[in-house]
Design an enzyme around this catalytic site. Sequence first.
Site, mmCIF file in Angstrom:
data_model
loop_
_atom_site.group_PDB
_atom_site.id
_atom_site.type_symbol
_atom_site.label_atom_id
_atom_site.label_comp_id
_atom_site.label_asym_id
_atom_site.label_seq_id
_atom_site.Cartn_x
_atom_site.Cartn_y
_atom_site.Cartn_z
ATOM 1 N N GLY A 156 0.852 -1.189 -0.137
ATOM 2 C CA GLY A 156 -0.384 -0.280 0.026
ATOM 3 C C GLY A 156 0.608 1.477 -0.127
ATOM 4 C CB CYS A 157 -0.118 4.928 0.996
ATOM 5 S SG CYS A 157 -1.712 4.487 -0.524
ATOM 6 C CE1 TYR A 158 3.423 -0.934 5.020
ATOM 7 C CE2 TYR A 158 1.188 -0.554 4.651
ATOM 8 C CZ TYR A 158 2.411 -1.412 5.358
ATOM 9 O OH TYR A 158 1.834 -2.957 5.568
#
Length: 387
Positions: A156-158
């Site tokens: 995901g985004c991290y």
Amino acid sequence: MDVFLHTIATAVPDHILVQTEARDVFASQPNLTRLAQRLVRASFDGSAIETRRSVIEDFHLGRVPEHPTFYDHRSGLLLSPSTRTRNELYIREAQPLTLAAARRAIAETEGLSTADITHVITVSCTGFYAPGPDYQLVRELGLASNTLRYNIGFMGCYASFPALRAARSFVRADPDAVVLVVSTELCSIHVRSSNDPDQIVAASVFADGSAAALISARDDIPGNSLSLDSLASDLTPVGEGDMAWTIGDEGFEMILSAAVPKIIDTYIAGAIGPVLVDEPALREDPAGRIAHWAVHPGGRSILDRVESRLGLSPEQMVPSRDTLREVGNMSSATIFFVLKRILDAEGPARSTSAAPERVMAMAFGPGLTVETGLFTKRYAEQSDAGV
């Protein structure tokens, strides 16, 4: 031993999504309820995004593809291709973006070349194939066949933070190592028309892009750099069901509940603590003593909550807000776009190097996971010319 991020280079697709035009397309779909139509307009208008980029040719409103897959200009309908069709587009379009970002990073890093690269780390959560982008980087860039390759997928985004953490570990284990990190995300290939609020929000913020970074222990590379001082990961006590990324029959599906900004607001102050444990002065006044902040622009409300909770100034939020406004949320690649603005910014006009400045970066993702990094920006020496 200090480990440095020397260069960040980015690449985006040619097709520009103007937010107001995209809003009108999504709001006009016949399957939407009246409530969903209102939510589409509110989500797109309140996103603080003006433009985004997409690999989908159908979304270029100035062109009419003969065989549309995602959007039929003639009928005005958004289509629902299968996950296989979407992933095939990912395979075609992720490759050139990944290579473009990598080539730019290498070309822009004076003192390093492809012959120096020992490790490749690729990051993505929007598509899969093997041999993957790590393999293609080695082949297309002409890297040594024994280059060590790693892929960080579906986090995901991290996910660029675990990539940076791995790169720092590789360099600390081998001071001669040079690590190429490339994050490529094609989020727009998973959008769809839906009455589901989570899918509507996802359609209003996500976009496509790639970013590459070169990391080593070499302190003689010209230009600004970021030393990777501290990296940490934390899980909030709640939020596991509020942010998730799953695979459906018609693309990947985002769960992004309205509770996410509130969860971040509640726990962000504590989540930055681990990277400040050895920095008592910064821990007492992070907003006042840390000059630059790279906050993952997951959405406008997330940026608003972080700014308010941590007492940041509007100026400290400019790199994140400008990134959101110009290119939207590109999942894991986005934090590199924000950090690039900070890394490339010139220091005070003077004949010697500007004083080092601290940088705090953070990103959020499924779990709910909070990744943080504390860096030191070191400025290149500046000549007297033009001062």
